[in-house]
Design an enzyme around this catalytic site. Sequence first.
Site, PDB file in Angstrom:
ATOM      1  N   ARG A 107       0.647  -1.325  -0.168  1.00  0.00           N
ATOM      2  CA  ARG A 107       0.013   0.010  -0.091  1.00  0.00           C
ATOM      3  C   ARG A 107       0.827   1.270   0.000  1.00  0.00           C
ATOM      4  O   ARG A 107       0.781   2.437  -0.677  1.00  0.00           O
ATOM      5  CB  ARG A 107      -0.971  -0.016   1.214  1.00  0.00           C
ATOM      6  N   ILE A 108       1.832   1.397   0.932  1.00  0.00           N
ATOM      7  CA  ILE A 108       2.668   2.533   1.083  1.00  0.00           C
ATOM      8  C   ILE A 108       3.352   2.655  -0.047  1.00  0.00           C
ATOM      9  O   ILE A 108       3.825   3.714  -0.620  1.00  0.00           O
ATOM     10  CB  ILE A 108       3.414   2.705   2.706  1.00  0.00           C
ATOM     11  N   ALA A 187       9.281   2.588   7.120  1.00  0.00           N
ATOM     12  CA  ALA A 187       8.967   1.522   7.297  1.00  0.00           C
ATOM     13  C   ALA A 187       9.170   0.882   8.947  1.00  0.00           C
ATOM     14  O   ALA A 187       8.255   1.225  10.008  1.00  0.00           O
ATOM     15  CB  ALA A 187       9.318   0.336   6.349  1.00  0.00           C
ATOM     16  N   ARG A 188      10.321   0.128   9.082  1.00  0.00           N
ATOM     17  CA  ARG A 188      10.566  -0.130  10.504  1.00  0.00           C
ATOM     18  C   ARG A 188      12.094  -0.262  10.657  1.00  0.00           C
ATOM     19  O   ARG A 188      12.783  -0.497   9.928  1.00  0.00           O
ATOM     20  CB  ARG A 188      10.338  -1.719  10.710  1.00  0.00           C
ATOM     21  N   GLU A 217      13.621   2.347  19.332  1.00  0.00           N
ATOM     22  CA  GLU A 217      12.787   3.645  19.719  1.00  0.00           C
ATOM     23  C   GLU A 217      12.418   3.372  21.101  1.00  0.00           C
ATOM     24  O   GLU A 217      12.238   2.654  21.550  1.00  0.00           O
ATOM     25  CB  GLU A 217      11.726   3.700  18.672  1.00  0.00           C
ATOM     26  N   HIS A 235       9.176   9.122  14.389  1.00  0.00           N
ATOM     27  CA  HIS A 235       8.342   8.121  13.990  1.00  0.00           C
ATOM     28  C   HIS A 235       6.868   8.788  13.875  1.00  0.00           C
ATOM     29  O   HIS A 235       6.035   8.615  14.670  1.00  0.00           O
ATOM     30  CB  HIS A 235       8.055   6.896  14.908  1.00  0.00           C
ATOM     31  N   GLY A 237       5.358   9.258  10.858  1.00  0.00           N
ATOM     32  CA  GLY A 237       4.566   8.847   9.622  1.00  0.00           C
ATOM     33  C   GLY A 237       3.185   8.938   9.587  1.00  0.00           C
ATOM     34  O   GLY A 237       2.676   9.630   8.567  1.00  0.00           O
TER      35      GLY A 237
HETATM   36  P1  NAP Z   1       1.983  -3.920   2.929  1.00  0.00           P
HETATM   37  O1  NAP Z   1       0.595  -3.225   1.969  1.00  0.00           O
HETATM   38  O2  NAP Z   1       1.631  -5.130   3.556  1.00  0.00           O
HETATM   39  O3  NAP Z   1       3.215  -4.091   1.888  1.00  0.00           O
HETATM   40  C1  NAP Z   1       4.122  -4.655   2.419  1.00  0.00           C
HETATM   41  C2  NAP Z   1       5.210  -4.873   1.082  1.00  0.00           C
HETATM   42  O4  NAP Z   1       6.389  -5.890   1.576  1.00  0.00           O
HETATM   43  C3  NAP Z   1       4.706  -5.794  -0.095  1.00  0.00           C
HETATM   44  O5  NAP Z   1       5.313  -5.232  -1.319  1.00  0.00           O
HETATM   45  C4  NAP Z   1       4.860  -7.000   0.276  1.00  0.00           C
HETATM   46  O6  NAP Z   1       5.184  -7.959  -0.944  1.00  0.00           O
HETATM   47  C5  NAP Z   1       6.604  -6.977   1.039  1.00  0.00           C
HETATM   48  N1  NAP Z   1       6.660  -8.055   1.963  1.00  0.00           N
HETATM   49  C6  NAP Z   1       5.942  -8.584   2.842  1.00  0.00           C
HETATM   50  N2  NAP Z   1       6.420  -9.618   3.640  1.00  0.00           N
HETATM   51  C7  NAP Z   1       7.744  -9.577   3.042  1.00  0.00           C
HETATM   52  C8  NAP Z   1       8.646 -10.320   3.223  1.00  0.00           C
HETATM   53  N3  NAP Z   1       8.780 -11.425   4.103  1.00  0.00           N
HETATM   54  N4  NAP Z   1      10.067 -10.313   2.490  1.00  0.00           N
HETATM   55  C9  NAP Z   1       9.943  -9.488   1.650  1.00  0.00           C
HETATM   56  N5  NAP Z   1       8.950  -8.579   1.347  1.00  0.00           N
HETATM   57  C10 NAP Z   1       7.788  -8.698   2.003  1.00  0.00           C
HETATM   58  O7  NAP Z   1       2.327  -2.928   3.952  1.00  0.00           O
HETATM   59  P2  NAP Z   1       2.317  -1.121   4.187  1.00  0.00           P
HETATM   60  O8  NAP Z   1       1.117  -0.824   4.850  1.00  0.00           O
HETATM   61  O9  NAP Z   1       2.439  -0.683   2.712  1.00  0.00           O
HETATM   62  O10 NAP Z   1       3.473  -0.792   5.306  1.00  0.00           O
HETATM   63  C11 NAP Z   1       4.761  -1.091   4.875  1.00  0.00           C
HETATM   64  C12 NAP Z   1       5.814  -0.723   6.290  1.00  0.00           C
HETATM   65  O11 NAP Z   1       5.546   0.456   6.675  1.00  0.00           O
HETATM   66  C13 NAP Z   1       5.319  -1.756   7.165  1.00  0.00           C
HETATM   67  O12 NAP Z   1       6.857  -2.019   7.866  1.00  0.00           O
HETATM   68  C14 NAP Z   1       4.588  -0.869   8.186  1.00  0.00           C
HETATM   69  O13 NAP Z   1       4.753  -1.170   9.420  1.00  0.00           O
HETATM   70  C15 NAP Z   1       5.383   0.494   7.841  1.00  0.00           C
HETATM   71  N6  NAP Z   1       4.416   1.691   8.303  1.00  0.00           N
HETATM   72  C16 NAP Z   1       5.253   2.629   8.886  1.00  0.00           C
HETATM   73  C17 NAP Z   1       4.496   3.851   9.431  1.00  0.00           C
HETATM   74  C18 NAP Z   1       5.261   5.061  10.181  1.00  0.00           C
HETATM   75  O14 NAP Z   1       4.647   5.690  11.065  1.00  0.00           O
HETATM   76  N7  NAP Z   1       6.418   5.342  10.094  1.00  0.00           N
HETATM   77  C19 NAP Z   1       3.011   4.034   9.214  1.00  0.00           C
HETATM   78  C20 NAP Z   1       2.532   2.987   8.449  1.00  0.00           C
HETATM   79  C21 NAP Z   1       3.264   1.728   8.238  1.00  0.00           C
HETATM   80  P3  NAP Z   1       4.148  -8.836  -1.507  1.00  0.00           P
HETATM   81  O15 NAP Z   1       2.762  -7.991  -1.147  1.00  0.00           O
HETATM   82  O16 NAP Z   1       4.590  -9.167  -2.931  1.00  0.00           O
HETATM   83  O17 NAP Z   1       3.929  -9.947  -0.380  1.00  0.00           O
END
Ligand code: NAP
Length: 270
Positions: A107-108, A187-188, A217, A235, A237
């Site tokens: 998504r992000i 991300a993390r 953190e 943090h 985001g």
């Molecule tokens: P998401 O929609 O679940 O997308 C995750 C991506 O990572 C997808 O491309 C997925 O690939 C890939 N992925 C998942 N598991 C994997 C693995 N084991 N090895 C390699 N690639 C993998 O997540 P999102 O909502 O975009 O969030 C992304 C990150 O941002 C997360 O870590 C989340 O915790 C972080 N985040 C941070 C903040 C902040 O405040 N800074 C806010 C929101 C989210 P496939 O779909 O092909 O499986």
Amino acid sequence: MPLLTRWVGGTEFKGLPKLKIVANCAAGHDNVDVVAAELRGIKVTNTPDALVDATADLAWALILACARRVVEGTELVRSGKWSGWHPELLLGTELRGRTLGLLGAGRIGQAVGRRAVPFGMRIVYTARNPRPEFERETGAARVELPRLLKESDVLSLHVPAVPETEGIINSDTLGQMKPTAILVNTARGDLIREEALALALEQGRLGAAGLDVYADEPHVHPRLIAAPRIVLVPHIGSATPETRREMARIAVANVHAVLSRRPPLNPVFG
Ligand code: NAP
């Protein structure tokens, strides 16, 4: 309804025998021991869709701050040492025609990629599954990790912190990046070996870094704090009133569902 802002696991669950649900206000759930929760029949939910735009905007704030040296500029003005306009003062990176690399296009990652189109950037991404619609919309190309590292002028991280991704940015992968590249992590923190990142910045082997998240953190590695060409934010985001309200609304809806014996809307397991 207790509000917890740290790791929640077996110890907390023992002290809360009536606990039915941990409604996590976050896209992830790496701050909750989901195995211990499942064993006790406690539901765990999150709020994944609510944070996409705010987090993608922050990734872009970090990309632009690094590319155009916004924090260094602020520090110079504040120091009183700015001696006036100069043709070579704080020259930055122009984004048009450069390559944005997305490690993860969920998504992000996709939202960050869509924002790159009006900047005239080429997009490459890694993901376990291809994203044909995203490719059609943005012209993005799916590549393997070595090519992503080699070609990215800006590398933005968007995968979860899981054993396969922990420390994926380390001395070896940093060594495969352009010495002018900008690395952004919203991300993390566990995705990056922070000592290796600090060293790459200190030795001029990486252009700049913008970080919202850290391995331990709120402790930030002192070498990152001291490193050159780095932008550090705490943090934030998802920190907009609109997003925080939506996260709270979804969390409350999940609590209502579970307390009314209905399935939760956003379960992270089961
Ligand atoms: P998401 O929609 O679940 O997308 C995750 C991506 O990572 C997808 O491309 C997925 O690939 C890939 N992925 C998942 N598991 C994997 C693995 N084991 N090895 C390699 N690639 C993998 O997540 P999102 O909502 O975009 O969030 C992304 C990150 O941002 C997360 O870590 C989340 O915790 C972080 N985040 C941070 C903040 C902040 O405040 N800074 C806010 C929101 C989210 P496939 O779909 O092909 O499986």
